[in-house]
Every structure is written in structure tokens, then in C-alpha cells.
Write a protein that holds these residues in place. Structure first.
Motif, PDB file in Angstrom:
ATOM      1  N   HIS A   1       0.853  -1.197   0.000  1.00  0.00           N
ATOM      2  CA  HIS A   1       0.000   0.000   0.000  1.00  0.00           C
ATOM      3  C   HIS A   1       0.885   1.241   0.000  1.00  0.00           C
ATOM      4  CE1 HIS A   1      -3.006   2.950   1.387  1.00  0.00           C
ATOM      5  NE2 HIS A   1      -3.907   2.103   0.965  1.00  0.00           N
ATOM      6  N   PRO A   2       0.461   2.351  -0.625  1.00  0.00           N
ATOM      7  CA  PRO A   2       1.336   3.529  -0.698  1.00  0.00           C
ATOM      8  C   PRO A   2       1.457   4.324   0.584  1.00  0.00           C
ATOM      9  CG  PRO A   2      -0.762   4.014  -1.745  1.00  0.00           C
ATOM     10  CD  PRO A   2      -0.770   2.539  -1.425  1.00  0.00           C
ATOM     11  N   SER A   3       0.458   4.265   1.450  1.00  0.00           N
ATOM     12  CA  SER A   3       0.511   5.107   2.644  1.00  0.00           C
ATOM     13  C   SER A   3       1.194   4.373   3.795  1.00  0.00           C
ATOM     14  CB  SER A   3      -0.899   5.534   3.067  1.00  0.00           C
ATOM     15  OG  SER A   3      -1.659   4.421   3.485  1.00  0.00           O
ATOM     16  N   PHE A   4       1.797   5.147   4.680  1.00  0.00           N
ATOM     17  CA  PHE A   4       2.543   4.616   5.823  1.00  0.00           C
ATOM     18  C   PHE A   4       2.117   5.414   7.038  1.00  0.00           C
ATOM     19  CE2 PHE A   4       6.118   4.171   8.703  1.00  0.00           C
ATOM     20  CZ  PHE A   4       6.549   2.865   8.518  1.00  0.00           C
ATOM     21  N   ASP A   5       1.535   4.739   8.044  1.00  0.00           N
ATOM     22  CA  ASP A   5       1.038   5.452   9.212  1.00  0.00           C
ATOM     23  C   ASP A   5       1.683   4.900  10.482  1.00  0.00           C
ATOM     24  OD1 ASP A   5      -0.286   3.041   9.709  1.00  0.00           O
ATOM     25  OD2 ASP A   5      -2.199   3.757   8.914  1.00  0.00           O
ATOM     26  N   ASN A   6       1.148   5.305  11.634  1.00  0.00           N
ATOM     27  CA  ASN A   6       1.757   4.874  12.895  1.00  0.00           C
ATOM     28  C   ASN A   6       1.633   3.370  13.103  1.00  0.00           C
ATOM     29  OD1 ASN A   6      -1.094   5.310  13.203  1.00  0.00           O
ATOM     30  ND2 ASN A   6      -0.848   5.151  15.415  1.00  0.00           N
ATOM     31  N   VAL A   7       0.557   2.765  12.590  1.00  0.00           N
ATOM     32  CA  VAL A   7       0.415   1.314  12.692  1.00  0.00           C
ATOM     33  C   VAL A   7       1.463   0.635  11.813  1.00  0.00           C
ATOM     34  CG1 VAL A   7      -1.137  -0.644  12.335  1.00  0.00           C
ATOM     35  CG2 VAL A   7      -2.044   1.506  13.222  1.00  0.00           C
ATOM     36  N   SER A   8       1.684   1.193  10.616  1.00  0.00           N
ATOM     37  CA  SER A   8       2.743   0.665   9.749  1.00  0.00           C
ATOM     38  C   SER A   8       4.083   0.688  10.471  1.00  0.00           C
ATOM     39  CB  SER A   8       2.839   1.483   8.456  1.00  0.00           C
ATOM     40  OG  SER A   8       1.600   1.602   7.804  1.00  0.00           O
ATOM     41  N   ALA A   9       4.341   1.779  11.162  1.00  0.00           N
ATOM     42  CA  ALA A   9       5.610   1.906  11.884  1.00  0.00           C
ATOM     43  C   ALA A   9       5.729   0.839  12.969  1.00  0.00           C
ATOM     44  CB  ALA A   9       5.731   3.305  12.491  1.00  0.00           C
ATOM     45  N   ASN A  10       4.620   0.571  13.664  1.00  0.00           N
ATOM     46  CA  ASN A  10       4.641  -0.458  14.710  1.00  0.00           C
ATOM     47  C   ASN A  10       4.928  -1.835  14.117  1.00  0.00           C
ATOM     48  OD1 ASN A  10       4.002   1.474  16.623  1.00  0.00           O
ATOM     49  ND2 ASN A  10       1.807   1.032  16.572  1.00  0.00           N
ATOM     50  N   ILE A  11       4.282  -2.138  12.998  1.00  0.00           N
ATOM     51  CA  ILE A  11       4.488  -3.444  12.377  1.00  0.00           C
ATOM     52  C   ILE A  11       5.896  -3.548  11.809  1.00  0.00           C
ATOM     53  CG2 ILE A  11       3.719  -4.951  10.491  1.00  0.00           C
ATOM     54  CD1 ILE A  11       0.889  -3.926  10.970  1.00  0.00           C
ATOM     55  N   LYS A  12       6.359  -2.471  11.211  1.00  0.00           N
ATOM     56  CA  LYS A  12       7.730  -2.472  10.670  1.00  0.00           C
ATOM     57  C   LYS A  12       8.740  -2.788  11.766  1.00  0.00           C
ATOM     58  CE  LYS A  12      11.019   0.371   8.045  1.00  0.00           C
ATOM     59  NZ  LYS A  12      11.222   1.665   7.333  1.00  0.00           N
ATOM     60  N   ALA A  13       8.509  -2.253  12.960  1.00  0.00           N
ATOM     61  CA  ALA A  13       9.425  -2.493  14.074  1.00  0.00           C
ATOM     62  C   ALA A  13       9.416  -3.954  14.515  1.00  0.00           C
ATOM     63  CB  ALA A  13       9.061  -1.591  15.254  1.00  0.00           C
ATOM     64  N   LEU A  14       8.344  -4.677  14.193  1.00  0.00           N
ATOM     65  CA  LEU A  14       8.238  -6.085  14.572  1.00  0.00           C
ATOM     66  C   LEU A  14       8.826  -7.018  13.523  1.00  0.00           C
ATOM     67  CD1 LEU A  14       4.587  -6.085  15.992  1.00  0.00           C
ATOM     68  CD2 LEU A  14       6.718  -6.137  17.298  1.00  0.00           C
ATOM     69  N   ALA A  15       9.215  -6.479  12.372  1.00  0.00           N
ATOM     70  CA  ALA A  15       9.766  -7.296  11.288  1.00  0.00           C
ATOM     71  C   ALA A  15      11.286  -7.230  11.297  1.00  0.00           C
ATOM     72  CB  ALA A  15       9.233  -6.811   9.943  1.00  0.00           C
ATOM     73  N   ASP A  16      11.913  -8.325  10.879  1.00  0.00           N
ATOM     74  CA  ASP A  16      13.367  -8.300  10.703  1.00  0.00           C
ATOM     75  C   ASP A  16      13.740  -7.540   9.437  1.00  0.00           C
ATOM     76  OD1 ASP A  16      14.168  -9.999  12.965  1.00  0.00           O
ATOM     77  OD2 ASP A  16      13.073 -11.563  11.911  1.00  0.00           O
ATOM     78  N   GLN A  17      12.900  -7.678   8.406  1.00  0.00           N
ATOM     79  CA  GLN A  17      13.116  -6.974   7.144  1.00  0.00           C
ATOM     80  C   GLN A  17      11.777  -6.419   6.652  1.00  0.00           C
ATOM     81  OE1 GLN A  17      16.082  -6.454   5.610  1.00  0.00           O
ATOM     82  NE2 GLN A  17      17.234  -7.616   7.144  1.00  0.00           N
ATOM     83  N   TRP A  18      11.793  -5.178   6.233  1.00  0.00           N
ATOM     84  CA  TRP A  18      10.587  -4.502   5.743  1.00  0.00           C
ATOM     85  C   TRP A  18      10.806  -4.120   4.283  1.00  0.00           C
ATOM     86  CZ3 TRP A  18       5.754  -3.252   7.646  1.00  0.00           C
ATOM     87  CH2 TRP A  18       5.026  -2.265   6.975  1.00  0.00           C
ATOM     88  N   HIS A  19       9.837  -4.428   3.419  1.00  0.00           N
ATOM     89  CA  HIS A  19       9.969  -4.152   1.993  1.00  0.00           C
ATOM     90  C   HIS A  19       8.740  -3.382   1.505  1.00  0.00           C
ATOM     91  CE1 HIS A  19      13.100  -7.336   2.005  1.00  0.00           C
ATOM     92  NE2 HIS A  19      12.246  -8.003   2.771  1.00  0.00           N
TER      93      HIS A  19
END
Length: 649
Positions: free
Chosen positions: A327-345
Motif C-alpha cells: 500500500h502507498p501510505s505509511f502510518d503509525n500502525v505501519s511503523a509499529n508493524i515495521k518495528a516487529l519485522a526483521d526486514q521490511w519491503h
């Protein structure tokens, strides 16, 4: 296809690139002008090296003019050479700060290079110089939306409509933004304006269909989806939207729905079978595995409530977690999930073929689709089978129709053995627990049953109105008739929803005074509405999902009707899981009887209400650990099987 879906779905194809800017008027010398015209001709023939050489000669002949730099920048942009493109276009704008062509192309090059701030600055200057410059509105609108500035994007495209009221695409994009904001009635009005200008095109019909579904006009939605699919038989997103739409309907049998899924597979997957296999993954069965989750819903979306606890509890010593976000948008929930991933793409702009190649290059061992046929799905990347083992889970409780996806993760309650295997292209992978849920920290405390205070008994349905079928309203009318003076709260109510549901209840002699319509509200406001609801009524055949978990967390049990598909067994799965089978019904009559009984026994219902939060806390903790553990065990077991098969081949 969920309306909250990708910009690719809601905004259609990106606007065509502007033609090479005409810069002859900016060049004084005849020689430079001739060189620029010759360069433009070479560019038109796609002879890029020759065009670049001629533009450079024009710049040498007239270095203080902008025209040669604009042409050079455009040519580099066409070649994907973004750094020299930006340099050339910056030189153009430095020489002529009022060049709208230079500013437009500078913005496009900066955007392509990931320099969003610079792109915005260039286009803001352009708007001040030439408010009627038509090309920039689409690009700037998409940029603002992707950066979480939806209100600014809506204001901008509305301004574009003021300047170009006959541009159907501008009305289309306005409709998409309104739909993203949850104003589906407004979206339909904008789409109607676009349709009045030009004949409807497939993306427009598809988005009209989604807005119709969101306002509860399911039959009209499916008609529009069918028309869109007929116009664009080679569009996978449009056919996915149709496949999602019919899942809401009780007018299609399980076989008819599966047949439609097989049409999708035959049309889009069959030609990709040659890309399967030839994996270079290490076949050590006990090594650390790379797990890839693919979704467009790693954001402020209901999926986040279910995927976060799993990502948080994964054993990082045994699994490396990759999240592919479409998805093109990135919000605070995206940031939380990104922090839980070893790699974010970030993969929104990556085509399916390139995405499949990337997944192979990343060495993903097990790839998991979290979208199915909902918005932002990347099923055509899965159809290329870039990972040795592929699964689908969570976001779409039905078959994808793709043979490239090996397993669909489910459980016995959702898919009892022997009931649904024939309607799946995937093997059903039944876990002891197949889902976990994280409640919102904004949740208010559970209050006493409001009916105990002498207020009219309040039934409630805060589900997406698209799930409210005519048959559901028929049963709800029987329930209201059986409980005098009771009321029913309907959530997410737009003007269209209110009109439709009121008219249907009127057919059953239930007046609008028995109905309490609530508009779409914030998450905190939505959770607070449960303090007014005494008993929830589940929708069918498409049950509530996230709304069910929220309802139970807020102490509001629901009456659930068992169906014959996964989508129609979510409610009974949850109520039985909480040890509350008395809220489950196997027939329509039983659904009505159980609702009436609980509504006429408020003390007993309040006892259940006050116990729900503690039960949900225990269940959520158990589910978060249990689903992650069972999922990891399934990953390892299937990996062992694949390694054994690979060693024999």
C-alpha cells in the motif's frame, strides 16, 4: 475488494507522462532551436543516446537557456536515470524559475527517486505559476495521498475540478479519496459526475461497485462488478473485486463461487506455470527459515489487530520475518508493524514479475498471502510461485483459486473436516488456533447492561453495512417484533444505508423509530457505542470479524448463525471458543429464538457481559501464544516435507 484498497485499485493507472516539453520558444539561437527539434525527433524514435547528444549540443550552444536542460532531463527520466535527470531539471529551473514544464518534470523525477519533499516543493511552485496546468493535478494528488495528506489531496483535486470540470479522471480521483475517507455516498456522486462526462471505463465501474457494496446495495454492486469484468477481462484486480463481491452474497452457491475462482486461475495463473520451481533455497530441514508476509494492510486496518500479536511472538532464533507492504501510505500502525519485522519491503510500485524475482532473491522459504482477493493483493506474484511453500491466511477466509498457493490456514471450527475441501484449490492446514487478536488500548471499561436501567433493550450491528443482507433484516425484524419496545443500532450509516435499511424494515412493518443509525466514527467512538448495546446480532452469510472481537471485548455477546463456509462460521467459532454455545444458532428460527430469549432475561445477560472482558483477556493471551506456536510448528513440518521431497527429486 475492500474499498480501503490500494491506490492502484482506487486511482486507476497513473497519468500518462507529459510529452517532451516544447522548449523552442525558450531558445534564442536558431542553431540551438534546430538541435532541440532534432533531439525531440530522436526521442520520439526512442533513440535515446542520439537525443542526449543533441540536447547536450543545444546546451553548449545556449547554456543560459532552460530548453535543452528540460529535454535532457526528460530523456534521462525516460531511461530511468534519475540522478542526471534531476540535475538537468534543476539546472533548467535555475535558469528559468517560471518554467512550468521544468517544474513538472523535476517533481516527477524527484518523486521517482523517493524525494517526496522536493517533488511537493516543485509542484507547489508550479500551482502558483500556472493553476490551470492540468497534468500536475493527478501526480500531486497521488503524492499527497501516499504521504498521509488525504485532506490536502482532496482539496487539490477539487481545485483541479474547478479549473477542468470536464476532466472525468479528476472526478474519479475525488470519488476515490471520498471512498478512502469512508464517504461512500459522496464517492458515488463523484463517480456519477465522471460517468456523465465519458462512458464508464472498467476501473470506474469497479470502484462504483465497491462503493455500492459499502452502502449495502449488494445486488447493484455485483452487476457493476460483472460489467467491469466484462469490459476488462484481462484485469486481475477487477476480477478479484468481483470475486470478493460475490462472497458477500447468499445468491451464489459454494460451487458457483469456486467456479468463478477457477476462472481467475485459468485466466491469470495457467500462463505462469513455467516460472515455478528451480529454487535455490538451502534444503537443511532444521535451519533458520525466512518467512515472508505479504499485505497491503500493514496500517490502520483491521488486519493489524490480528497480525501484530503473531509478529510479536515469533521465535526469532528459528525464523527471520520479512514483511512485504503493498500500500502507498505509511502510518503509525505501519511503523509499529515495521518495528516487529526483521526486514521490511515497500512493494507498492514493484510490478508482480519484479516482485516475484525479488522474493526469490530474498531467499524466502515460506510466503504467506494476507489479502486473498481483497484490495492491495499481490496474487499474481504468488501465481509465479517465487517461494517453495506458499500459504494464504487471515485477510480473506476463502480459497484464492490458485494452485500456486499450497495451503490455506484455518481451523476445525471455521472449516469442519469434510465440508469445504472440494471448494479449495489449496490444501486446508487446520491449526488448533488459527487467529489471535490485540484489543485497542483506547477501549473504555465494560459498563452494566443498559436495559437494567429501564431503557429500551438495544440490539446492535456495527458491522460493515455491505454485510447486511435482506435475509438478515428479515430475521432482525422478527426479533424486534418479538421484543416489544426494543431497538436496533446500525453502525457506519450513510444516507444511502439509512434509506435502504429503513425501507426494508418497513416491508416487515418495523418503523424507523425502532432503528438507531450511527455514522462512521473514530475507533474510540466506535468502541464507546458498545456501552449502549445490550446484545449484538451477527451478519450472515458474511460474518463480522474484527467487529466481533471488539464487541466481545466490550462485553457484548452476539447471536451467531452457523453457515456452511468459513466466512459464515466466524461468529459461532468465537462464541463456542468462549464457552457460550447458548448464543449460537443452527437455523434461522433458532437465531430469532435465542436473540429474543436473551433480550428478555437481562440479569442473566448482564452476568455474561461482566465476565466477557476477563474471558477475552485470557483467550487473547492464549491465542497469541497458541496461534504463533502452532503456526511455527506447521511451518517447520511443511518445510521438512518439502526438503524431503526435494532431496528425492
Amino acid at each position: 475488494m475492500n474499498i480501503l484498497g490500494s491506490v492502484r485499485k482506487y486511482f486507476g493507472k497513473t497519468a500518462p507522462s507529459a510529452p517532451p516539453p516544447s522548449a523552442e520558444a525558450q531558445v534564442v539561437t536558431v542553431d540551438a532551436g534546430i538541435l532541440i527539434r532534432e533531439a525531440a525527433a530522436e526521442l520520439g524514435r526512442e533513440r535515446y543516446a542520439e537525443a542526449i547528444a543533441l540536447y547536450e549540443k543545444a546546451i553548449a550552444a545556449r547554456p543560459e537557456a532552460a530548453g535543452g536542460y528540460i529535454g535532457l532531463g526528460f530523456t534521462h527520466f525516460r531511461l530511468g536515470q534519475l540522478a542526471p535527470a534531476i540535475t538537468a531539471l534543476q539546472n533548467a529551473v535555475a535558469r528559468d524559475p517560471q518554467s512550468v514544464d521544468g517544474l513538472y518534470m523535476l517533481g516527477k523525477a524527484c518523486l521517482a527517486a523517493g524525494q517526496g519533499d522536493s517533488a511537493e516543493q516543485a509542484w507547489q511552485k508550479l500551482h502558483l505559476l500556472e493553476p490551470a496546468f492540468e497534468h500536475v493535478y493527478v501526480d500531486h494528488c497521488l503524492l499527497l495521498f501516499s504521504r498521509g495528506k488525504a485532506d490536502e489531496a482532496m482539496a487539490l483535486i477539487s481545485k483541479g475540478i474547478d479549473h477542468h470540470p470536464q476532466n472525468a479522471n479528476f472526478h474519479f480521483y475525488l470519488g476515490n479519496l471520498l471512498a478512502e475517507a469512508g464517504d461512500y455516498s459522496g464517492a458515488l456522486n463523484a463517480y456519477s459526475a465522471a460517468r456523465a462526462i465519458v462512458p464508464p471505463w472498467p476501473d470506474l465501474l469497479s470502484n462504483i461497485a465497491t462503493a455500492l457494496r459499502q452502502t449495502g446495495q449488494l445486488d447493484a454492486s455485483i452487476e457493476a462488478l460483472k460489467a467491469a469484468a466484462d469490459l476488462a477481462p484481462d484485469s486481475a484486480p477487477i476480477l478479484s473485486n468481483y470475486l470478493m463481491g460475490i462472497q458477500y452474497s447468499d445468491k451464489f452457491s459454494k460451487q458457483e463461487k469456486f467456479d468463478a475462482l477457477q476462472v481467475f486461475a485459468e485466466r491469470f495463473e495457467s500462463q505462469l506455470l513455467g516460472q515455478w520451481g528451480n529454487y535455490r533455497n538451502d534444503t537443511n530441514p532444521d535451519r533458520k527459515l525466512k518467512i515472508g508476509y505479504v499485505s497491503g494492510d500493514f496500517r490502520n486496518h483491521s488486519l493489524a489487530f490480528f497480525i501484530e500479536p503473531v509478529l510479536r511472538n515469533h521465535d526469532r532464533s528459528a525464523f527471520e520475518i520479512h514483511c512485504y507492504y503493498s500500500h502507498p501510505s505509511f502510518d503509525n500502525v505501519s511503523a509499529n508493524i515495521k518495528a516487529l519485522a526483521d526486514q521490511w519491503h515497500d512493494i507498492f510500485q514493484i510490478p508482480d514479475e519484479a516482485l516475484a524475482q525479488k522474493i526469490r532473491a530474498d531467499g524466502i522459504d515460506i510466503l504467506i498471502d494476507l489479502s486473498g482477493h481483497t484490495g492491495h493483493n499481490r496474487l499474481l506474484a504468488f501465481a509465479r510461485k517465487p517461494a517453495p511453500i506458499q500459504m494464504t491466511w487471515l485477510g480473506y477466509q476463502a480459497s484464492t483459486g490458485l494452485r500456486a498457493i499450497d495451503f490455506r490456514v484455518t481451523d476445525e471450527a471455521m472449516d469442519p473436516t469434510g465440508t469445504s475441501e472440494a471448494y479449495h484449490s489449496e490444501t486446508l492446514l487446520r491449526l488448533p488456533i488459527s487467529g489471535a487478536f490485540t484489543p485497542s488500548p483506547q477501549s473504555p471499561p465494560v459498563n452494566p447492561l443498559s436495559a437494567l436501567d429501564g431503557r429500551p433493550f438495544m440490539f446492535g450491528c456495527l458491522n460493515n453495512p455491505s454485510k447486511i443482507t435482506d435475509e438478515a433484516i428479515h430475521l432482525w425484524a422478527r426479533i424486534l417484533t418479538g421484543v416489544p419496545n426494543s431497538q436496533l443500532m446500525i453502525g457506519n450509516a450513510t444516507a444511502d444505508v439509512i434509506a435502504r435499511i429503513s425501507s426494508l424494515f418497513a416491508l416487515h412493518h418495523v418503523g424507523v423509530d425502532r432503528l438507531s443509525f450511527q455514522p462512521r466514527v473514530s475507533l474510540a467512538g466506535y468502541l464507546a457505542l458498545h456501552n449502549q448495546i445490550d446484545l449484538a446480532l451477527d451478519t450472515f452469510p458474511y460474518n463480522g470479524g474484527t467487529t466481533t472481537f471488539h464487541s466481545l471485548w466490550m462485553g457484548v455477546p452476539l447471536i451467531a448463525l452457523a453457515g456452511d463456509t468459513s466466512l459464515s462460521r466466524v461468529g459461532i467459532s468465537m462464541m463456542n471458543g468462549l464457552g457460550l454455545p447458548e448464543f449460537c444458532a443452527n437455523t434461522a428460527d433458532e437465531y430469532v429464538e435465542r436473540a429474543v430469549w436473551h433480550a428478555t432475561h437481562p440479569p442473566e445477560l448482564d452476568t455474561v457481559r461482566q465476565s466477557m472482558r476477563a474471558k477475552m483477556e485470557a483467550l487473547n493471551h492464549h491465542m497469541a501464544l497458541g496461534v504463533t506456536s502452532s503456526l511455527e510448528s506447521a511451518f517447520r513440518e511443511q518445510w521438512h516435507t518439502w526438503c524431503a521431497q526435494s532431496s528425492r527429486s
